[in-house]
Motif scaffolding. Structure first.
Motif: not given
Length: 283
Positions: A186-196, A264-268
């Motif tokens: 399952y290939r997941v990209a993490t982003s604040r613009h993704g599906t919650p 505003e920013v979540v660290r990696t």
């Protein structure tokens, strides 16, 4: 099931000095160990790199992933490891019993010499390297990390095992190649613009990861995955809002694992703990 965690070479782009960059990478290694990742992959993001690029990131993570009793043999003295002393211990379960002299104690070793008839010499943190027979069909190379089972220390009795060393493997690779691996799952990209990510969606996510394995990719501070991949953030948002739209970038889905983030920013390293705590839940 394979769990691969992908982080960019620009991971420490905001660090003010080498000490801070090393500390940050220590937390990344901790997350990989805590959630039992099999592979920690550093993929190239040259445009986002600052003072410390992929070579530094890879070296520090490899050092962190190596048992303490093998580090001197494997790395010697390197400028990248100037502040390696501040790295937090990983305490991988198979390492913690390494001083045991009881039957079945496992250790990691480094192959220092490959001889004839399947005989190899392995440095496993004892007083001297030990000579062992490789199991039938097992091929080893000088410098390779291997697993041995120690049944006695005095006299030394040990056996070379044909199994992957405990902990995680650090790899330098291309993002596209990682997504194309047959065991990518399952290939997941993490982003604040993704599906919650929500409680209602978790059962399906858990099922996919349990059945197929997981490859999850992370961005860098103030530089998320969309700009790294040349994808408009609006494209990610549109695909996330419409389940019929194919996820961009070669992923199966884009997820926002902290849908109510207060910073505003979540660290990696923070995103790693947040994402993996959800994505590795059992059914």
């Amino acid at each position: 099931m394979t769990v691969s965690v992908l982080v960019p070479s620009s991971l420490v782009r905001e660090a003010e000095d080498k000490r801070e960059a090393t500390r940050k990478l220590g937390y990344v290694a901790r997350a990989a160990a805590v959630f039992r990742a099999d592979r920690l992959v550093v993929f190239d993001d040259p445009e986002g790199e600052n003072n410390w690029g992929g070579g530094f990131v890879e070296t520090v993570l490899r050092y962190a992933a190596t048992p303490p009793y093998l580090r001197k043999e494997a790395f010697g003295t390197r400028s990248e490891l100037e502040y390696a002393g501040i790295l937090p211990p990983l305490l991988v379960s198979a390492w913690t019993g390494s001083e045991s002299s009881g039957s079945g104690s496992k250790r990691q070793g480094i192959v220092t010499q490959v001889g004839p008839e399947g005989r190899v010499r392995v440095n496993c943190g004892m007083q001297h390297p030990i000579s062992l027979h490789a199991p039938p069909g097992m091929e080893v190379r000088e410098g390779e990390r291997v697993t041995i089972r120690v049944s006695s220390r005095r006299p030394v009795r040990a056996k070379l095992l044909d199994e992957t060393p405990p902990g995680f493997q650090v790899v330098r690779s291309n993002l596209g190649d990682e997504l194309d691996r047959p065991d990518a799952g399952y290939r997941v990209a993490t982003s604040r613009h993704g599906t919650p990510l929500s409680a209602s969606s978790m059962p399906d996510v858990t099922r996919r990861v349990t059945e197929d394995g997981l490859t999850v990719a992370f961005g860098a501070p103030a530089r998320g995955l969309p700009p790294m991949l040349g994808i408009d953030e609006s494209t990610v948002e549109e695909a996330s809002a419409d389940s019929a739209t194919h996820a961009p970038g070669g992923f199966d889905t884009w997820l926002n694992v902290i849908p109510r983030q207060g910073s505003e920013v979540v660290r990696t390293e923070e995103a790693l703990f947040a994402a993996l705590s959800c994505l590795t839940l059992t059914e």
